[in-house]
Design a protein around this motif. Structure first.
Motif, mmCIF file in Angstrom:
data_model
loop_
_atom_site.group_PDB
_atom_site.id
_atom_site.type_symbol
_atom_site.label_atom_id
_atom_site.label_comp_id
_atom_site.label_asym_id
_atom_site.label_seq_id
_atom_site.Cartn_x
_atom_site.Cartn_y
_atom_site.Cartn_z
ATOM 1 N N LYS A 1 0.848 -1.193 0.000
ATOM 2 C CA LYS A 1 0.000 0.000 0.000
ATOM 3 C C LYS A 1 0.883 1.241 0.000
ATOM 4 C CE LYS A 1 -2.271 1.027 3.705
ATOM 5 N NZ LYS A 1 -3.307 1.070 4.792
ATOM 6 N N SER A 2 0.625 2.098 -0.948
ATOM 7 C CA SER A 2 1.399 3.332 -1.029
ATOM 8 C C SER A 2 0.721 4.430 -0.206
ATOM 9 C CB SER A 2 1.542 3.785 -2.485
ATOM 10 O OG SER A 2 0.264 4.109 -3.019
ATOM 11 N N THR A 3 1.396 5.535 -0.051
ATOM 12 C CA THR A 3 0.881 6.630 0.787
ATOM 13 C C THR A 3 -0.301 7.350 0.166
ATOM 14 O OG1 THR A 3 2.523 8.100 -0.200
ATOM 15 C CG2 THR A 3 3.105 7.027 1.873
ATOM 16 N N ASP A 4 -0.415 7.245 -1.154
ATOM 17 C CA ASP A 4 -1.515 7.932 -1.841
ATOM 18 C C ASP A 4 -2.753 7.056 -1.960
ATOM 19 O OD1 ASP A 4 -0.515 6.120 -3.626
ATOM 20 O OD2 ASP A 4 -0.178 7.545 -5.252
ATOM 21 N N GLY A 5 -2.774 5.941 -1.240
ATOM 22 C CA GLY A 5 -3.944 5.071 -1.251
ATOM 23 C C GLY A 5 -3.989 4.110 -2.416
ATOM 24 N N ILE A 6 -2.947 4.075 -3.212
ATOM 25 C CA ILE A 6 -2.869 3.150 -4.344
ATOM 26 C C ILE A 6 -2.279 1.835 -3.848
ATOM 27 C CG2 ILE A 6 -1.824 2.702 -6.597
ATOM 28 C CD1 ILE A 6 -4.004 4.805 -6.626
ATOM 29 N N LEU A 7 -2.874 0.745 -4.273
ATOM 30 C CA LEU A 7 -2.380 -0.587 -3.923
ATOM 31 C C LEU A 7 -1.567 -1.151 -5.091
ATOM 32 C CD1 LEU A 7 -5.586 -2.132 -2.275
ATOM 33 C CD2 LEU A 7 -3.609 -1.139 -1.137
ATOM 34 N N VAL A 8 -0.478 -1.778 -4.705
ATOM 35 C CA VAL A 8 0.354 -2.465 -5.697
ATOM 36 C C VAL A 8 0.289 -3.954 -5.380
ATOM 37 C CG1 VAL A 8 2.655 -2.736 -6.689
ATOM 38 C CG2 VAL A 8 1.870 -0.476 -5.912
ATOM 39 N N VAL A 9 -0.276 -4.701 -6.308
ATOM 40 C CA VAL A 9 -0.460 -6.142 -6.111
ATOM 41 C C VAL A 9 0.449 -6.890 -7.099
ATOM 42 C CG1 VAL A 9 -2.080 -8.061 -6.061
ATOM 43 C CG2 VAL A 9 -2.837 -5.753 -5.385
ATOM 44 N N SER A 10 1.291 -7.759 -6.548
ATOM 45 C CA SER A 10 2.170 -8.601 -7.377
ATOM 46 C C SER A 10 1.634 -10.025 -7.315
ATOM 47 C CB SER A 10 3.602 -8.531 -6.854
ATOM 48 O OG SER A 10 4.444 -9.366 -7.624
ATOM 49 N N VAL A 11 1.342 -10.572 -8.487
ATOM 50 C CA VAL A 11 0.772 -11.925 -8.575
ATOM 51 C C VAL A 11 1.785 -12.835 -9.301
ATOM 52 C CG1 VAL A 11 -1.181 -13.328 -9.317
ATOM 53 C CG2 VAL A 11 -1.511 -10.901 -8.746
ATOM 54 N N MET A 12 2.140 -13.941 -8.658
ATOM 55 C CA MET A 12 3.090 -14.885 -9.276
ATOM 56 C C MET A 12 2.589 -16.306 -9.077
ATOM 57 S SD MET A 12 7.165 -15.436 -8.637
ATOM 58 C CE MET A 12 7.601 -14.029 -9.633
ATOM 59 N N LEU A 13 2.696 -17.072 -10.147
ATOM 60 C CA LEU A 13 2.324 -18.486 -10.088
ATOM 61 C C LEU A 13 3.587 -19.325 -10.014
ATOM 62 C CD1 LEU A 13 -0.064 -20.511 -10.235
ATOM 63 C CD2 LEU A 13 0.352 -20.627 -12.711
ATOM 64 N N LYS A 14 3.651 -20.209 -9.039
ATOM 65 C CA LYS A 14 4.794 -21.103 -8.880
ATOM 66 C C LYS A 14 4.313 -22.540 -8.958
ATOM 67 C CE LYS A 14 7.746 -18.041 -6.168
ATOM 68 N NZ LYS A 14 8.592 -17.904 -4.941
ATOM 69 N N ASN A 15 5.098 -23.304 -9.664
ATOM 70 C CA ASN A 15 4.781 -24.736 -9.811
ATOM 71 C C ASN A 15 6.053 -25.529 -9.514
ATOM 72 O OD1 ASN A 15 3.992 -27.302 -10.520
ATOM 73 N ND2 ASN A 15 3.043 -26.705 -12.467
ATOM 74 N N GLU A 16 6.144 -26.056 -8.304
ATOM 75 C CA GLU A 16 7.341 -26.785 -7.887
ATOM 76 C C GLU A 16 7.482 -28.114 -8.626
ATOM 77 O OE1 GLU A 16 9.616 -25.492 -6.123
ATOM 78 O OE2 GLU A 16 8.449 -23.681 -5.711
ATOM 79 N N ALA A 17 6.400 -28.587 -9.211
ATOM 80 C CA ALA A 17 6.474 -29.849 -9.956
ATOM 81 C C ALA A 17 7.227 -29.697 -11.263
ATOM 82 C CB ALA A 17 5.072 -30.380 -10.230
ATOM 83 N N CYS A 18 7.333 -28.450 -11.733
ATOM 84 C CA CYS A 18 8.043 -28.203 -12.986
ATOM 85 C C CYS A 18 9.543 -28.274 -12.733
ATOM 86 C CB CYS A 18 7.642 -26.844 -13.551
ATOM 87 S SG CYS A 18 8.480 -26.439 -15.097
#
Length: 215
Positions: free
Chosen positions: A24-41
């Motif tokens: 969460k930034s100070t200006d009320g903007i949210l930064v969302v980081s989405v990552m998919l991990k597959n340990e089977a690979c």
């Protein structure tokens, strides 16, 4: 938070673990980081797949979060699944290649051992042939059934050797049998020695003396 949040995640057609990082930034903007991990690979290339970063207000993310991440996450999931399938096939190919190599090496060693056995046997036959021991040399020549690819060579060698030990030598063929001694043909002469032989006149004189004594 949308009450359907986890239900929508469950409905996403992805394989692996979905990692969310929210800042969460100070200006009320949210930064969302989405990552998919597959340990089977097993492909390390999965590690270069970048995370999907979203920026917006809470309201904007609530309304468009799943519409935004679903397609990219499914693509990443499919990519890593393909990677895993590729890696498994690659591993199988390596194993198959290793087995084929082992098989080829075993066949090569077997062929080399067979060639050595043939060469040693023929070398022994050659040695005996040089010594004039043709029958023994013939016996050292290997069987054609054991070396079918050398059958013609084996037949020629055996024929050559059999011709030599079945034919008498030149000395034996040209040697004349000695005549039997005279004593063997005329036994009555066996007791007469050379120094006891007499002339014809001496024999007649002795016969005359024997006739006079009888009268």
């Amino acid at each position: 938070m949308n009450s359907n949040f986890f239900n929508q995640i469950r409905q996403m057609d992805i394989a692996g673990d979905l990692h969310l990082t929210i800042a969460k930034s100070t200006d009320g903007i949210l930064v969302v980081s989405v990552m998919l991990k597959n340990e089977a690979c097993g492909d390390n290339a999965k590690n270069i797949i970048p995370p999907l970063n979203l920026r917006g207000t809470a309201e904007e993310l609530d309304s468009g979060f799943f519409q935004t991440i679903t397609a990219p996450m499914q693509s990443a999931s499919g990519l890593m699944t393909d990677m895993e399938s590729f890696m498994k096939q690659l591993e199988q190919a390596k194993k198959h290649s290793a087995k084929e190599k082992e098989k080829a090496d075993a066949e090569r060693k077997q062929h080399q051992a067979k060639d050595k056995k043939f060469s040693d046997a023929m070398a022994k036959a050659e040695e005996l042939e040089k010594q004039g021991r043709f029958r023994e040399a013939w016996m050292k020549v290997p069987e054609a059934a054991e070396f079918p690819d050398k059958a013609d060579e084996i037949r020629r060698k055996r024929t050559s050797l059999s011709d030599r030990f079945s034919t008498p030598s030149l000395f034996e063929a040209g040697q004349e049998k000695p005549e039997p001694p005279k004593e063997a043909l005329y036994p009555e002469h066996a007791e007469i020695q050379p120094d006891e032989e007499m002339s014809f006149e001496e024999q007649e004189y002795e016969e005359d003396e024997e006739d006079q004594e009888q009268y």
